[in-house]
Design a protein around this motif. Structure first.
Motif, PDB file in Angstrom:
ATOM      1  N   CYS A  25       1.060  -1.256   0.031  1.00  0.00           N
ATOM      2  CA  CYS A  25      -0.143  -0.342   0.373  1.00  0.00           C
ATOM      3  C   CYS A  25       1.279   0.896   0.450  1.00  0.00           C
ATOM      4  CB  CYS A  25      -0.503  -0.484   1.275  1.00  0.00           C
ATOM      5  SG  CYS A  25      -1.641  -1.141   1.106  1.00  0.00           S
ATOM      6  N   ILE A 330     -16.035   7.740   3.416  1.00  0.00           N
ATOM      7  CA  ILE A 330     -15.240   7.385   1.890  1.00  0.00           C
ATOM      8  C   ILE A 330     -14.516   8.782   1.644  1.00  0.00           C
ATOM      9  CG2 ILE A 330     -16.068   6.786   0.113  1.00  0.00           C
ATOM     10  CD1 ILE A 330     -16.148   4.572   2.064  1.00  0.00           C
ATOM     11  N   ASN A 356     -15.400   8.236  -6.247  1.00  0.00           N
ATOM     12  CA  ASN A 356     -14.612   7.454  -5.060  1.00  0.00           C
ATOM     13  C   ASN A 356     -12.911   7.406  -4.753  1.00  0.00           C
ATOM     14  OD1 ASN A 356     -14.176   6.035  -2.690  1.00  0.00           O
ATOM     15  ND2 ASN A 356     -16.245   5.500  -3.052  1.00  0.00           N
ATOM     16  N   SER A 358     -11.638   6.566  -2.378  1.00  0.00           N
ATOM     17  CA  SER A 358     -11.207   5.823  -1.554  1.00  0.00           C
ATOM     18  C   SER A 358     -11.154   4.077  -1.804  1.00  0.00           C
ATOM     19  CB  SER A 358     -12.290   5.385  -0.457  1.00  0.00           C
ATOM     20  OG  SER A 358     -12.757   6.185   0.361  1.00  0.00           O
ATOM     21  N   ASN A 359     -12.062   4.094  -2.865  1.00  0.00           N
ATOM     22  CA  ASN A 359     -11.869   2.931  -3.926  1.00  0.00           C
ATOM     23  C   ASN A 359     -10.431   3.068  -5.121  1.00  0.00           C
ATOM     24  OD1 ASN A 359     -13.500   1.538  -3.012  1.00  0.00           O
ATOM     25  ND2 ASN A 359     -15.126   2.227  -4.192  1.00  0.00           N
ATOM     26  N   SER A 361      -7.225   4.875  -4.204  1.00  0.00           N
ATOM     27  CA  SER A 361      -6.140   4.997  -3.859  1.00  0.00           C
ATOM     28  C   SER A 361      -5.663   3.704  -3.043  1.00  0.00           C
ATOM     29  CB  SER A 361      -6.279   6.218  -3.320  1.00  0.00           C
ATOM     30  OG  SER A 361      -5.279   6.393  -2.546  1.00  0.00           O
ATOM     31  N   PRO A 362      -4.728   3.334  -3.611  1.00  0.00           N
ATOM     32  CA  PRO A 362      -4.234   1.527  -2.984  1.00  0.00           C
ATOM     33  C   PRO A 362      -3.873   1.635  -1.296  1.00  0.00           C
ATOM     34  CG  PRO A 362      -2.572   2.892  -5.016  1.00  0.00           C
ATOM     35  CD  PRO A 362      -3.887   3.852  -4.750  1.00  0.00           C
ATOM     36  N   LYS A 365      -6.763   2.353   0.323  1.00  0.00           N
ATOM     37  CA  LYS A 365      -7.738   1.189   0.309  1.00  0.00           C
ATOM     38  C   LYS A 365      -7.451   0.354   1.201  1.00  0.00           C
ATOM     39  CE  LYS A 365      -8.732  -0.164  -4.415  1.00  0.00           C
ATOM     40  NZ  LYS A 365      -8.183  -0.797  -5.205  1.00  0.00           N
ATOM     41  N   CYS A 366      -6.511   0.246   2.305  1.00  0.00           N
ATOM     42  CA  CYS A 366      -5.501   0.140   3.276  1.00  0.00           C
ATOM     43  C   CYS A 366      -5.855   0.978   4.443  1.00  0.00           C
ATOM     44  CB  CYS A 366      -3.936  -0.570   3.009  1.00  0.00           C
ATOM     45  SG  CYS A 366      -3.836  -1.242   1.990  1.00  0.00           S
ATOM     46  N   ASN A 367      -6.721   1.689   4.419  1.00  0.00           N
ATOM     47  CA  ASN A 367      -6.663   2.290   5.494  1.00  0.00           C
ATOM     48  C   ASN A 367      -7.858   2.258   6.098  1.00  0.00           C
ATOM     49  OD1 ASN A 367      -6.226   5.082   7.738  1.00  0.00           O
ATOM     50  ND2 ASN A 367      -7.856   5.823   5.966  1.00  0.00           N
TER      51      ASN A 367
END
Length: 387
Positions: A25, A330, A356, A358-359, A361-362, A365-367
């Motif tokens: 990530c 989100i 979106n 949040s979907n 950004s790598p 996604k892990c946050n």
């Protein structure tokens, strides 16, 4: 023994799996640094003066900030074109970027005993700061001096509120390159001149490149300044010399506002989002394509539609981009992305609809942390994270 060995083996596998996910990530091999930084801030965008402390001149994705262990927890971040300023829990201001033709890397400003500070705002030439007793100070990035702003405000003498405070304290500050605002309980100053006075409390101020937004405790908005791109929201392009009530939102209680370069946003008590002003880069989240009528400007507040039922919690605007945080954590964004200020890798320079993030950004996604605050500078963005 077999059970103990099995559990021990599972722990080892889980640890290495977790390390792999984190490094994938964040693209870093330092797990401890990442775990520290994830408790502070992600940021992205323009890095021409190394203000984000990364190798590239542009942060292609959200990157982590990992210095809070040395300077304290992050309370606030403020961007100008060439600098990033961070207010820490110790009341110190940490700055990075270009100052008076010199590049610095996360140096603590000498407050000369005027701190600790509790709020900051930054422009290209100076930093505004409020100290612990409500005095306002300005730090010049040219001559590295602090100036007392409270003493030069042109206001009537009032009854002292405490032994240490001879005048009402400054509660809010905001600045851009040509606008510098200081706010008491019910007064707004375009430093040093008083421009607004009310019997009611001023709960928030925001400023763009050429306009001002004032939010009252009643939920009504006042705007002032240039409306060359419809950023005042009155349905016309006339300049306003004095704060004018935004009648198009009259009867709708606004709880939060933000001002970008030439656009404005407001969140209502029902968690709806209204935006207006310039839409050249799609920063209003409204398509500017010919198929949609080519909406380059919205001179009045427009309700922003979402692909699903969404409650808006925060909004922050940059020069030509916008970020929105929903109550389910989100992150959404739209507008200009030439410097990757939306925090996503894309060859598109603009995005004229809310996407979106949040979907995409790598790192996001892990946050698993709660995004506490969204901050947009002119060409940058930052996310402050909860513990």
């Amino acid at each position: 023994k077999k059970k103990k060995f099995f559990f021990f083996f599972c722990k080892i596998v889980n640890y290495f799996l977790f390390c792999y996910i984190v490094m994938s990530c964040n693209k870093t091999t330092d797990l401890d640094s990442y775990l520290n930084s994830i408790m502070g801030m992600f940021w992205c965008g323009f890095n021409g003066f190394n203000q984000l402390n990364i190798e590239s001149s542009v942060a292609l994705d959200f990157h982590t900030y990992g210095y809070e262990e040395n300077f304290g927890e992050i309370l606030q971040v403020a961007f100008s074109w060439s600098t990033a300023s961070i207010l820490t829990s110790s009341g110190k201001i940490v700055m990075s970027g270009l100052i008076n033709k010199k590049t610095i890397n996360f140096e603590i400003l000498d407050d000369l005993g005027y701190g600790p500070f509790k709020s900051i705002s930054s422009s290209e030439s100076n930093i505004l700061a409020i100290d612990s007793i409500g005095n306002c100070w300005s730090y010049s990035k040219c001559d590295f001096k602090w100036n007392d702003i409270t003493s030069i405000l042109q206001r009537e003498e009032q009854v002292p509120v405490s032994k240490n405070q001879s005048r009402p304290p400054i509660n809010h500050i905001c600045c851009s390159d040509i606008i510098h605002l200081a706010v008491t309980y019910n007064e707004v100053y375009s430093i040093p001149t008083k421009i607004f006075n009310s019997k009611l409390k001023v709960t928030q101020v925001a400023c763009g490149f050429e306009h001002i937004v004032i939010l009252m405790e009643t939920g009504c908005l006042y705007t002032q300044g240039s409306s060359s791109r419809g950023q005042l929201g009155h349905g016309e392009l006339n300049e306003e010399d004095h704060p004018r009530l935004l009648k198009s939102l009259d009867g709708i209680r606004v709880i939060n506002t933000s001002a970008g370069g030439w656009h404005t946003a407001a969140i209502t008590e029902y968690n709806d989002l209204y935006m207006w002003g310039w839409n050249h880069s799609g920063q209003l989240g409204i398509s500017n394509s010919p198929d949609n009528g080519g909406i380059i400007m919205a001179p009045e507040p427009a309700l922003i539609n979402w692909p699903e039922e969404t409650d808006i919690e925060q909004v922050s605007l940059g020069a030509r981009h916008s970020m929105v945080l929903t109550k389910n954590n989100i992150l959404w964004g739209c507008g200009w992305n030439a410097h990757k200020q939306l925090g996503i890798k894309t060859y598109q320079l603009t995005c004229d609809r809310m996407i979106n993030l949040s979907n995409l950004s790598p790192l996001l996604k892990c946050n698993l942390r709660k995004i506490v605050k969204v901050v947009c500078g002119a060409w940058n963005s930052a996310l402050l994270l909860g513990k």
